[in-house]
Write a protein that holds these residues in place. Structure first.
Motif, PDB file in Angstrom:
ATOM      1  N   GLU A   1     -34.036 101.577  25.636  1.00 40.98           N
ATOM      2  CA  GLU A   1     -33.459 100.273  25.311  1.00 40.98           C
ATOM      3  C   GLU A   1     -31.944 100.347  25.094  1.00 40.98           C
ATOM      4  OE1 GLU A   1     -35.470 101.830  21.498  1.00 40.98           O
ATOM      5  OE2 GLU A   1     -35.722 101.931  23.684  1.00 40.98           O
ATOM      6  N   CYS A   2     -31.414 101.561  24.830  1.00 37.42           N
ATOM      7  CA  CYS A   2     -29.980 101.715  24.583  1.00 37.42           C
ATOM      8  C   CYS A   2     -29.176 102.025  25.847  1.00 37.42           C
ATOM      9  CB  CYS A   2     -29.732 102.834  23.566  1.00 37.42           C
ATOM     10  SG  CYS A   2     -30.320 102.493  21.895  1.00 37.42           S
ATOM     11  N   ASN A   3     -29.857 102.206  26.940  1.00 35.79           N
ATOM     12  CA  ASN A   3     -29.209 102.602  28.187  1.00 35.79           C
ATOM     13  C   ASN A   3     -28.097 101.620  28.577  1.00 35.79           C
ATOM     14  OD1 ASN A   3     -28.534 103.581  30.671  1.00 35.79           O
ATOM     15  ND2 ASN A   3     -30.463 102.985  31.682  1.00 35.79           N
ATOM     16  N   PRO A   4     -26.818 102.064  28.584  1.00 39.56           N
ATOM     17  CA  PRO A   4     -25.718 101.152  28.915  1.00 39.56           C
ATOM     18  C   PRO A   4     -25.762 100.651  30.357  1.00 39.56           C
ATOM     19  CG  PRO A   4     -24.931 103.417  28.776  1.00 39.56           C
ATOM     20  CD  PRO A   4     -26.336 103.422  28.267  1.00 39.56           C
ATOM     21  N   ALA A   5     -26.499 101.373  31.205  1.00 41.11           N
ATOM     22  CA  ALA A   5     -26.576 100.954  32.602  1.00 41.11           C
ATOM     23  C   ALA A   5     -27.308  99.631  32.767  1.00 41.11           C
ATOM     24  CB  ALA A   5     -27.269 102.032  33.434  1.00 41.11           C
ATOM     25  N   SER A   6     -28.086  99.232  31.758  1.00 39.23           N
ATOM     26  CA  SER A   6     -28.838  97.975  31.847  1.00 39.23           C
ATOM     27  C   SER A   6     -27.927  96.763  31.737  1.00 39.23           C
ATOM     28  CB  SER A   6     -29.892  97.924  30.737  1.00 39.23           C
ATOM     29  OG  SER A   6     -29.269  97.814  29.465  1.00 39.23           O
ATOM     30  N   GLY A   7     -26.752  96.961  31.140  1.00 33.61           N
ATOM     31  CA  GLY A   7     -25.812  95.854  30.977  1.00 33.61           C
ATOM     32  C   GLY A   7     -26.153  94.935  29.820  1.00 33.61           C
ATOM     33  N   LYS A   8     -27.236  95.228  29.097  1.00 30.31           N
ATOM     34  CA  LYS A   8     -27.652  94.377  27.980  1.00 30.31           C
ATOM     35  C   LYS A   8     -26.976  94.856  26.689  1.00 30.31           C
ATOM     36  CE  LYS A   8     -32.225  93.543  29.996  1.00 30.31           C
ATOM     37  NZ  LYS A   8     -33.693  93.709  29.810  1.00 30.31           N
ATOM     38  N   LYS A   9     -26.728  93.916  25.787  1.00 31.08           N
ATOM     39  CA  LYS A   9     -26.174  94.260  24.486  1.00 31.08           C
ATOM     40  C   LYS A   9     -27.316  94.545  23.523  1.00 31.08           C
ATOM     41  CE  LYS A   9     -21.714  91.884  24.684  1.00 31.08           C
ATOM     42  NZ  LYS A   9     -21.783  91.524  26.114  1.00 31.08           N
ATOM     43  N   VAL A  10     -27.298  95.747  22.943  1.00 31.33           N
ATOM     44  CA  VAL A  10     -28.348  96.178  22.022  1.00 31.33           C
ATOM     45  C   VAL A  10     -27.718  96.558  20.697  1.00 31.33           C
ATOM     46  CG1 VAL A  10     -30.150  97.898  21.606  1.00 31.33           C
ATOM     47  CG2 VAL A  10     -29.745  97.041  23.919  1.00 31.33           C
ATOM     48  N   CYS A  11     -28.339  96.185  19.611  1.00 32.27           N
ATOM     49  CA  CYS A  11     -27.832  96.520  18.273  1.00 32.27           C
ATOM     50  C   CYS A  11     -27.970  98.024  18.038  1.00 32.27           C
ATOM     51  CB  CYS A  11     -28.602  95.758  17.205  1.00 32.27           C
ATOM     52  SG  CYS A  11     -28.097  96.157  15.506  1.00 32.27           S
ATOM     53  N   ALA A  12     -26.896  98.672  17.630  1.00 29.55           N
ATOM     54  CA  ALA A  12     -26.903 100.116  17.413  1.00 29.55           C
ATOM     55  C   ALA A  12     -27.645 100.525  16.150  1.00 29.55           C
ATOM     56  CB  ALA A  12     -25.472 100.641  17.357  1.00 29.55           C
ATOM     57  N   VAL A  13     -28.090  99.565  15.347  1.00 30.08           N
ATOM     58  CA  VAL A  13     -28.869  99.861  14.153  1.00 30.08           C
ATOM     59  C   VAL A  13     -30.357  99.708  14.415  1.00 30.08           C
ATOM     60  CG1 VAL A  13     -29.407  99.151  11.786  1.00 30.08           C
ATOM     61  CG2 VAL A  13     -27.032  99.292  12.514  1.00 30.08           C
ATOM     62  N   CYS A  14     -30.781  98.517  14.827  1.00 27.54           N
ATOM     63  CA  CYS A  14     -32.212  98.261  15.000  1.00 27.54           C
ATOM     64  C   CYS A  14     -32.699  98.460  16.435  1.00 27.54           C
ATOM     65  CB  CYS A  14     -32.545  96.849  14.536  1.00 27.54           C
ATOM     66  SG  CYS A  14     -31.845  95.546  15.593  1.00 27.54           S
ATOM     67  N   ARG A  15     -31.753  98.632  17.377  1.00 23.31           N
ATOM     68  CA  ARG A  15     -32.023  98.851  18.803  1.00 23.31           C
ATOM     69  C   ARG A  15     -32.775  97.679  19.464  1.00 23.31           C
ATOM     70  NH1 ARG A  15     -34.033 104.159  17.373  1.00 23.31           N
ATOM     71  NH2 ARG A  15     -35.876 103.882  18.664  1.00 23.31           N
ATOM     72  N   LYS A  16     -32.591  96.498  18.902  1.00 21.43           N
ATOM     73  CA  LYS A  16     -33.174  95.310  19.500  1.00 21.43           C
ATOM     74  C   LYS A  16     -32.094  94.521  20.225  1.00 21.43           C
ATOM     75  CE  LYS A  16     -36.872  94.892  16.075  1.00 21.43           C
ATOM     76  NZ  LYS A  16     -37.488  94.044  15.018  1.00 21.43           N
ATOM     77  N   PRO A  17     -32.474  93.726  21.246  1.00 25.58           N
ATOM     78  CA  PRO A  17     -31.477  92.962  22.016  1.00 25.58           C
ATOM     79  C   PRO A  17     -30.678  92.010  21.130  1.00 25.58           C
ATOM     80  CG  PRO A  17     -33.592  92.977  23.136  1.00 25.58           C
ATOM     81  CD  PRO A  17     -33.847  93.532  21.767  1.00 25.58           C
ATOM     82  N   ILE A  18     -29.439  91.782  21.507  1.00 26.29           N
ATOM     83  CA  ILE A  18     -28.560  90.876  20.771  1.00 26.29           C
ATOM     84  C   ILE A  18     -28.380  89.592  21.564  1.00 26.29           C
ATOM     85  CG2 ILE A  18     -26.206  90.507  19.925  1.00 26.29           C
ATOM     86  CD1 ILE A  18     -26.023  93.497  19.401  1.00 26.29           C
ATOM     87  N   SER A  19     -28.581  88.478  20.910  1.00 28.54           N
ATOM     88  CA  SER A  19     -28.291  87.182  21.513  1.00 28.54           C
ATOM     89  C   SER A  19     -27.469  86.387  20.517  1.00 28.54           C
ATOM     90  CB  SER A  19     -29.586  86.425  21.861  1.00 28.54           C
ATOM     91  OG  SER A  19     -30.367  86.211  20.705  1.00 28.54           O
ATOM     92  N   GLY A  20     -26.519  85.665  20.989  1.00 29.38           N
ATOM     93  CA  GLY A  20     -25.658  84.917  20.084  1.00 29.38           C
ATOM     94  C   GLY A  20     -24.495  85.769  19.598  1.00 29.38           C
ATOM     95  N   SER A  21     -23.928  85.416  18.457  1.00 25.99           N
ATOM     96  CA  SER A  21     -22.743  86.109  17.946  1.00 25.99           C
ATOM     97  C   SER A  21     -23.115  87.502  17.441  1.00 25.99           C
ATOM     98  CB  SER A  21     -22.099  85.296  16.826  1.00 25.99           C
ATOM     99  OG  SER A  21     -23.010  85.089  15.775  1.00 25.99           O
ATOM    100  N   TYR A  22     -22.161  88.408  17.481  1.00 24.46           N
ATOM    101  CA  TYR A  22     -22.408  89.792  17.070  1.00 24.46           C
ATOM    102  C   TYR A  22     -21.083  90.445  16.675  1.00 24.46           C
ATOM    103  CZ  TYR A  22     -20.593  90.831  21.737  1.00 24.46           C
ATOM    104  OH  TYR A  22     -19.801  90.908  22.850  1.00 24.46           O
ATOM    105  N   TYR A  23     -21.175  91.641  16.111  1.00 27.64           N
ATOM    106  CA  TYR A  23     -19.988  92.429  15.779  1.00 27.64           C
ATOM    107  C   TYR A  23     -19.859  93.561  16.791  1.00 27.64           C
ATOM    108  CZ  TYR A  23     -19.384  90.249  11.190  1.00 27.64           C
ATOM    109  OH  TYR A  23     -19.163  89.353  10.174  1.00 27.64           O
ATOM    110  N   ASP A  24     -18.624  93.883  17.122  1.00 31.07           N
ATOM    111  CA  ASP A  24     -18.320  94.980  18.046  1.00 31.07           C
ATOM    112  C   ASP A  24     -17.418  95.958  17.301  1.00 31.07           C
ATOM    113  OD1 ASP A  24     -17.356  96.676  20.022  1.00 31.07           O
ATOM    114  OD2 ASP A  24     -17.359  95.125  21.544  1.00 31.07           O
ATOM    115  N   SER A  25     -17.873  97.192  17.128  1.00 28.49           N
ATOM    116  CA  SER A  25     -17.086  98.188  16.398  1.00 28.49           C
ATOM    117  C   SER A  25     -17.203  99.545  17.069  1.00 28.49           C
ATOM    118  CB  SER A  25     -17.568  98.275  14.943  1.00 28.49           C
ATOM    119  OG  SER A  25     -16.873  99.277  14.235  1.00 28.49           O
ATOM    120  N   LYS A  26     -16.066 100.102  17.479  1.00 22.33           N
ATOM    121  CA  LYS A  26     -15.986 101.426  18.082  1.00 22.33           C
ATOM    122  C   LYS A  26     -16.947 101.581  19.259  1.00 22.33           C
ATOM    123  CE  LYS A  26     -14.509 103.585  13.752  1.00 22.33           C
ATOM    124  NZ  LYS A  26     -14.785 104.630  12.721  1.00 22.33           N
ATOM    125  N   GLY A  27     -16.999 100.556  20.069  1.00 24.77           N
ATOM    126  CA  GLY A  27     -17.803 100.615  21.287  1.00 24.77           C
ATOM    127  C   GLY A  27     -19.280 100.352  21.094  1.00 24.77           C
TER     128      GLY A  27
END
Length: 314
Positions: A53-79
């Motif tokens: 689920e964390c594979n960057p090749a998928s192009g999807k935004k995934v939360c680095a804590v819970c590893r679930k997909p992100i929809s809507g607003s989010y925080y971006d920190s150190k990549g």
């Protein structure tokens, strides 16, 4: 076949982990995105390992804590991306002094506590013994020196405490095979401001050839018990060198006394004594740090009996 980790490229000593036909250190077998251990299915992308689920090749935004997909607003920190709630609960640094979020520069202690570097016009204070950030009640042991609430619980301030610590240290010395240390040297507690940067100091008189008298020891008043015992061990070993030792360099002298202090810390075996032991070993001081490491190497070759004999006056 060379046993080299496929992730860090360093040699694997002891047990490693085999995965996908490659070998890894156990600590290296983590997701390159979220940092969590890899269990179950995984993918490799540009030479790095990822949870599926964390594979960057998928192009999807995934939360680095819970590893679930992100929809809507989010925080971006150190990549990395985070749900806002996950970021606030698990990533955001909170000041241990004022309880407010930290944005920008901050100080961190060896126990993992973070704080703003200043609060109003005052710099954030750290415990003089354990280095913890002072976040609540503190005990003043000098004009600019304080103990955190943890260290203050066992602060040595009475003659009863002094004698209890002396008995423990002398007992440990005897178990190490260190005999002949005077057991009745007067010990005085002094305000830290009067110690001129020292935590302990031994005094004595000399008359004639190797005739010594009037021993007494000063130790900073208020040190926590573990710290006090280490300082006392150091000063008592000075008395052994004075009475029985040959002429030695400052590095040999202070290193030997620190070696005894280190063994007391090892025997005490608390979180504080481990911290003090680590601080001693990592000291960059030419006399106290280098001297300790020198005598530690000698001890590992000679043991206590051999080391004491090598230092003894002939």
């Amino acid at each position: 076949m060379i046993n080299r980790c496929a992730k860090c490229k360093k040699f694997i000593k002891g047990d490693g982990v085999s995965l996908g036909g490659k070998r890894y250190h156990k600590d290296c077998l983590v997701c390159s995105y979220c940092g969590a251990k890899l269990t179950g299915s995984f993918v490799t992308y540009r030479g790095n390992l990822y949870h599926t689920e964390c594979n960057p090749a998928s192009g999807k935004k995934v939360c680095a804590v819970c590893r679930k997909p992100i929809s809507g607003s989010y925080y971006d920190s150190k990549g990395k991306h985070y749900h806002k709630d996950c970021f606030h609960k698990h990533v955001e640094k909170i000041c241990s002094v004022c309880g407010k979020p930290i944005d920008g520069t901050y100080t961190i202690d060896d126990w993992g506590n973070c704080a703003h570097t200043t609060h109003g016009t005052e710099k954030t204070k750290h415990c003089d013994t354990c280095g913890r950030i002072i976040s609540g009640s503190a005990k003043q042991i000098g004009k600019n020196a304080v103990l955190c609430s943890v260290c203050a619980k066992s602060s040595v301030t009475t003659s009863t405490q002094i004698e209890a610590c002396r008995a423990k240290v002398l007992s440990m010395f005897k178990s190490f095979g260190i005999n002949g240390v005077p057991e009745d040297i007067p010990i005085k507690l002094k305000n830290k401001d009067l110690m001129e940067g020292a935590e302990g100091r031994i005094h004595y008189s000399r008359s004639g050839l190797r005739i010594f008298s009037n021993f007494h020891i000063d130790i900073t008043c208020g040190l926590p018990e573990d710290h006090f015992q280490g300082v006392l061990a150091h000063e008592l070993l000075h008395s052994w060198l004075v009475l029985y030792g040959r002429e030695v360099t400052d590095e040999e002298c202070e290193g030997f006394c620190n070696l005894g202090c280190a063994w007391v810390y090892q025997r005490i075996n608390t979180d504080l004594s481990k911290y003090l032991l680590k601080r001693m070993y990592e000291s960059e001081d030419r006399i106290y740090g280098d001297g300790y490491r020198l005598q530690k190497e000698r001890f590992e070759k000679l043991g206590w009996a051999g080391l004491l004999e090598s230092l003894r006056h002939k």
